[in-house]
Motif scaffolding. Sequence first.
Motif, mmCIF file in Angstrom:
data_model
loop_
_atom_site.group_PDB
_atom_site.id
_atom_site.type_symbol
_atom_site.label_atom_id
_atom_site.label_comp_id
_atom_site.label_asym_id
_atom_site.label_seq_id
_atom_site.Cartn_x
_atom_site.Cartn_y
_atom_site.Cartn_z
ATOM 1 N N ARG A 1 -19.526 -1.566 24.785
ATOM 2 C CA ARG A 1 -19.889 -0.241 24.306
ATOM 3 C C ARG A 1 -19.483 -0.116 22.835
ATOM 4 O O ARG A 1 -18.461 -0.659 22.409
ATOM 5 N N PRO B 1 -23.235 11.591 18.895
ATOM 6 C CA PRO B 1 -22.025 10.987 18.345
ATOM 7 C C PRO B 1 -20.782 11.685 18.855
ATOM 8 O O PRO B 1 -20.831 12.834 19.268
ATOM 9 N N LEU C 1 -26.821 10.872 17.021
ATOM 10 C CA LEU C 1 -26.050 9.716 16.599
ATOM 11 C C LEU C 1 -26.780 8.960 15.516
ATOM 12 O O LEU C 1 -27.967 8.712 15.615
ATOM 13 N N TRP D 1 -20.426 6.829 23.911
ATOM 14 C CA TRP D 1 -20.543 5.406 23.641
ATOM 15 C C TRP D 1 -21.947 4.918 23.966
ATOM 16 O O TRP D 1 -22.574 5.393 24.910
ATOM 17 N N THR D 2 -22.419 3.970 23.196
ATOM 18 C CA THR D 2 -23.750 3.402 23.385
ATOM 19 C C THR D 2 -23.624 1.984 23.939
ATOM 20 O O THR D 2 -22.841 1.183 23.420
ATOM 21 N N SER E 1 -12.966 7.265 26.595
ATOM 22 C CA SER E 1 -14.052 8.244 26.513
ATOM 23 C C SER E 1 -13.522 9.660 26.326
ATOM 24 O O SER E 1 -14.233 10.634 26.593
ATOM 25 N N THR F 1 -19.362 2.773 19.342
ATOM 26 C CA THR F 1 -19.443 4.155 18.903
ATOM 27 C C THR F 1 -19.013 4.216 17.436
ATOM 28 O O THR F 1 -18.509 3.237 16.885
ATOM 29 N N GLN G 1 -16.063 11.567 23.311
ATOM 30 C CA GLN G 1 -16.655 10.409 22.634
ATOM 31 C C GLN G 1 -17.842 9.891 23.442
ATOM 32 O O GLN G 1 -17.742 9.685 24.635
#
Length: 633
Positions: free
Chosen positions: A419, A105, A89, A407-408, A401, A421, A405
């Motif tokens: 979150r 990512p 990512l 997510w951070t 999601s 992304t 995908q």
Amino acid sequence: MAQQDRSENVILRAENDSLKSEFYRLQAELSKLVCPNCGGPPVPGGVSFDELRIENARLGEELERVCAIASRYIGRPIQTMGALMPPSLELDMNIYPRQFLEPMPPPILSETPSYPDNNNLILMEEEKTIAMELAMSATNELVKMCRTNEPLWVRNNETGKEVLNLDEHSRMFHWPLNLKQRSSEFRTEASRDSSVVIMNSITLVDAFVDANKWMELFPSLVARAKCVQVISQGVSGTNGCLQLMYAELHVLSPLVSTREAYFLRYCQQQNVEDETHWAIVDFPLDGFHNSLQTSFPLYKRRPSGCLIQDMPNGYSRVTWVEHSEIEEKPIHQIFSHFVHSGMAFGANCWLAVLERQCERIASLMATNIPDIGVIPSPEARKNLMRLSQRMIRTFCVNISSCSGQVWTAVPDSSDDTVRITTRKVSEAGQPNGLILCAVSTTWLPYPHHHVFDLLRDERRRAQLEVLSNGNALHEVAHIANGSHPGNCISLLRINVASNSSQHVDLMLQESCTDKSGSLVVYSTVDVDSVQLAMSGEDPSCIPLLPLGFFITPMELMNDGGCKDEANEHNITTGSLLTVGLQVLASTIPSAKINLSSIAAINNHLCTTVQQISSALSSNCIGSCNEGDNGKEK
């Protein structure tokens, strides 16, 4: 010799699937091993990260070895571990105190999403006969589950919902093939509901046997769907149709994992008690591909579906049964009750969405509904509704999601619900470049319809400075697409000083509500794009970057956890507000996101939630004061 090769191929394929499953499981465990206090790697059960990485590397080598052997037998290359792992990512998160574990990512999302590579997942000729026999058995089970009450279904007096008696179900139904027994690691979800919808049975059946139409019918529930194999076309493509399907179901939040499954879908017209019904039944692949692995948590559909009966004036009565087994995995606390209570994927949710979408489709096809504003023709109305439908679907897919995908988490979030992304978009339909998306979910002690009314009304939402930038909104077109006044599409003019006859900023907004929840989604569009859509030209090239809200009604189960300080009593009802924001961070898809963009969208998200909460609080206090004054008089 050919028979021996086939047998060895089956064994190698099973071993390959097993190794993939183990790889995905280890990958999922690695992503969760972060100490919430210091951000460092904990040592759960005495296993260090180094040992896990060594084991992961060993499994990778073993997977590549098996793939190489299997490739020689089936005559084509098999995807190896290197192809399964996306690149790193491009988010430099070093500014935060918590250390992130090399997050990955998401793939580029488009209108034609990619699907899991399971090219070998087809039924052979000898298996098709067995599948048809299972379809008959599954249909029989569905019909009985739809029409049988106690002791199979027991009504909960507190919630009013029906609960499946698992012991009675096991006694009544015996699956013909070897079915894996339930274990403590799996949770059974079962629900039933019935409703009348404004759509005839033929149109409904057609929507269920067409994967694309099924996705469009349930944008907030079905993220992706695909017909993998048509096993039997049936009569006229419907009666007797048997398909091998893939579906990914989602909740509109990155905090809830999606549910992926391969299953068989059978459609049959039959007479039940001298009445003609259509039965649409989904049933599992047990006995065909037991080693199939799609996602975590593991999800398996038991015989589920709906019974459709035609009613007068183009209506249908639909009885829906949802029955599945889901791997027991931790769910974020804020969504735990929503998922476990069946509000997320239960029969009542599917029916509520179906009822609302059928009203929308009826409105789309109607020619006698008066519209308000600058809509020149019925055809222009249809085109604008289709553009809005794409906006809704894009929003739903982009804030969940689905499609892998990743997510951070933003550690500044007090409840760990924010979150972020990124997506790299280079196709028509969305702005080209690097898109940054942020989503948060907040529990609000206000009824669901109060929150929905605040956010759907452009005059009230304009009071929220963070959403309006101080600009007033004026509705120039209005399309009603349901019996509830909140189910509508609006074209709003953004009144700003820079607007002129040559340049006018518009906003396309759709709001919709039903018993399962509400959506308010909007996107800025230019006048030329709106005119293009209304003129009948292909609107798929119009770039949309939708923002919006997903609101779900909730009941507070733990009375001791929250109190209304003003009124000194426990709150029993509330709602979950999910806010999804997207910005075009760069017009260059390969660009790297900068920390100022992350901080800006995070601050914008937090400010949005705070202003919404404050506005609801003010409205609530005003309502209470009016009530008190009325009592005094």
